[in-house]
Design an enzyme around this catalytic site. Structure first.
Site, PDB file in Angstrom:
ATOM      1  N   LYS A  78     -54.463 -25.328  -4.518  1.00 29.31           N
ATOM      2  CA  LYS A  78     -55.457 -26.228  -3.920  1.00 29.31           C
ATOM      3  C   LYS A  78     -54.745 -27.367  -3.204  1.00 29.31           C
ATOM      4  O   LYS A  78     -53.733 -27.882  -3.686  1.00 29.31           O
ATOM      5  CB  LYS A  78     -56.390 -26.758  -5.018  1.00 29.31           C
ATOM      6  CG  LYS A  78     -57.587 -27.553  -4.490  1.00 29.31           C
ATOM      7  CD  LYS A  78     -58.526 -27.943  -5.642  1.00 29.31           C
ATOM      8  CE  LYS A  78     -59.749 -28.714  -5.155  1.00 29.31           C
ATOM      9  NZ  LYS A  78     -60.642 -29.083  -6.272  1.00 29.31           N
ATOM     10  N   SER A 153     -65.495 -28.041  -5.621  1.00 27.22           N
ATOM     11  CA  SER A 153     -64.680 -28.271  -4.441  1.00 27.22           C
ATOM     12  C   SER A 153     -63.545 -27.261  -4.261  1.00 27.22           C
ATOM     13  O   SER A 153     -62.983 -27.174  -3.178  1.00 27.22           O
ATOM     14  CB  SER A 153     -64.101 -29.684  -4.480  1.00 27.22           C
ATOM     15  OG  SER A 153     -63.235 -29.823  -5.592  1.00 27.22           O
ATOM     16  N   SER A 177     -65.453 -28.352 -10.432  1.00 31.21           N
ATOM     17  CA  SER A 177     -64.831 -27.807  -9.213  1.00 31.21           C
ATOM     18  C   SER A 177     -63.963 -26.572  -9.388  1.00 31.21           C
ATOM     19  O   SER A 177     -63.596 -25.952  -8.392  1.00 31.21           O
ATOM     20  CB  SER A 177     -64.018 -28.888  -8.515  1.00 31.21           C
ATOM     21  OG  SER A 177     -64.872 -29.669  -7.734  1.00 31.21           O
TER      22      SER A 177
END
Ligand code: GLN
Length: 485
Positions: A78, A153, A177
């Site tokens: 990420k 996210s 997330s």
């Protein structure tokens, strides 16, 4: 590709038997990225040269017999996890050209394990969002239906895994997330206990809630990645010095004697009937596998978690994001007559609307005169929620809930309605408020769209969670389905 969508443990076996080299596997993955990335948009940066270099290094390690289960295996990280020499943008204009001079502890651990980093995955800007539509660059698309969101996210990491662009990914979870996108993309996503994994080098959103964790294709892989990233780190004062067990030891397909509770408060109004039905069926399956299930558990403070979260998280974010002033690093507006104007313009152009909304919410909640009414009150609610979980875990080893009240929604559907967007985390964020570990695993489909089941346990009981997840996975086929793109 040599093997289609192999898991980490399958690829590891082939690598050890020399039926596959890391270089071959990495090339196949890069080819797959070329093929599907124009459709899903999961990656902000593709590190193909770095990946091939790491693959060659991994092949040398494999030849010398110095291996770990992650050696030579391609991973997506990420884009809020710092990687030395590779830009780390948080999907924000503010950090669009930021190249960290150091590795996050988890990145260092991956490197030590001989991992192959194939790219940095897209996310909602600064991890604020539930759909990846708040990326400053482009929205990521759900591999099961390209007109829908992958969740957020960590939508980029989840999509990368679900579409075969990486064998696994690292995400971060502040209010859901990792788990919500895992549920939306039909992969496994674990948020470890607060303090289990070092946050050093994770770009801070809400420091008392943030935690890094794995997104994988199955539960065995989840245990392998957790083995590699968990543990105390002197550079993160909130990491906890407990020994790290071998999490693969908890992968046993027998649940007899385990006490499982189902809190009715998580089956909220507005939940899709298909989601509720799938989770009820999954709970029946756990019972068949030997778990003792109590379907009448009550956690009455649950409805207040969302409100408390949206005070606490923005408050911490407003403080954490004060550092983006255009002076130290990141974007800096040059078009200004004074220092204050430069800061103003830097933040005006560097941050997107959702980030600004959070900064305003947080600054308001922390301001003199409002602090007691909002921030302090939210912290008190937080204590009540934690105590309620503590009491539940005196009676139960784990709690089962849906990961999200709905299947993946359409791109654009909630973007103009922040409250609706916030509600998609209603089942996941109480877990962060209380610092607990929880996983989302594939538990069904409705109209071809994935449904995730959440398993929550007490602090540092990741082994219990993995055990239940593994038993369920072995008894079902959901995790074997692959998105066709
Ligand atoms: N969707 C939640 C938020 O926007 C959670 C995000 C996260 O876990 N990083 O705050």
């Amino acid at each position: 590709m040599i093997v289609n969508h192999p898991t980490i443990h399958e690829a590891h076996r082939l690598l050890l038997k020399r039926e596959l080299s890391s270089t071959e596997l990495t090339r196949a993955i890069l080819e797959r990225i070329n093929q599907v990335e124009p459709k899903v948009h999961a990656l902000v940066t593709i590190t193909d040269e770095l990946a091939l270099k790491q693959a060659r290094e991994a092949d040398r390690l494999l030849a010398s017999g110095e291996t770990s289960p992650l050696t030579g295996i391609p991973v997506a990280v990420k884009d809020n996890i710092c990687t030395r020499g590779t830009r780390t943008t948080c999907s924000s204009r503010m950090l669009e050209n930021f190249v960290p001079p150091y590795d996050a502890t988890v990145a260092e651990k991956l490197n030590d394990a001989g991992a192959v980093i194939i790219g940095k995955a897209n996310m909602d800007e600064f991890a604020m969002g539930s759909s990846t539509e708040h990326s400053a660059f482009f929205p990521t698309r759900n591999p099961w239906d390209l007109s829908r969101v992958p969740g957020g996210s960590s939508g980029g990491p989840a999509t990368a895994v679900a579409s075969g662009e990486a064998l696994y990914a690292l995400g971060s979870d502040t209010g859901g997330s990792i788990r919500q996108p895992a549920g939306f993309c039909s992969v496994v996503g674990l948020k470890p206990t607060y303090g289990r994994v070092s946050r050093y080098g994770l770009v801070a959103f809400a420091s008392s809630l943030d935690q890094i964790g794995p997104l994988t294709q199955d539960v065995t892989d989840c245990a392998l990645v957790l083995n590699a990233i968990a543990g105390y780190d002197s550079r993160d004062s909130t990491s906890v010095p407990y020994p790290v067990p071998d999490y693969t030891q908890s992968l046993k397909a027998d649940l007899s004697g385990l006490r499982v509770g189902v809190p009715g408060d998580y089956f909220v109004k507005g939940m899709q009937t298909e989601v509720e039905a799938a989770i009820q069926a999954a709970i029946n399956k756990l019972e068949e596998l030997g778990a003792e299930v109590d379907r009448e558990v009550s956690l009455p403070h649950t409805p207040y978690a969302l409100a408390a979260y949206y005070i606490i998280a923005p408050s911490e974010a407003s403080a954490n994001l004060a550092r983006y002033d255009g002076v130290k690093y990141g974007f800096s507006s040059q078009d200004a007559g004074s220092m204050f104007e430069a800061m103003e313009k830097t933040r005006q152009f560097g941050f997107g609307d959702e980030v600004k909304r959070r900064i305003m919410l947080g600054t308001y909640a922390l301001s003199a005169g409002y602090y007691d009414a909002y921030y302090l009150k939210a912290q008190k609610v937080r204590t009540l929620i934690r105590q309620e979980f503590d009491r539940a875990f005196e009676r139960f080893d784990a709690l089962i809930t849906p990961t999200s009240p709905t299947v993946p929604f359409k791109i654009g559907e909630k973007i103009d309605d922040p409250l609706q967007m916030y509600l998609s985390d209603v089942c996941t964020l109480p877990v962060n408020i209380a610092g607990l570990p929880a996983i989302s695993i594939p538990a069904g489909f409705a109209g071809g769209l994935p449904i995730g089941m959440q398993i929550i346990s007490k602090p540092f009981a990741e082994e219990t969670i993995l055990k239940i997840a593994y038993a369920y996975e072995q008894a079902t086929e959901w995790h074997k389905r692959r998105a066709e793109i």
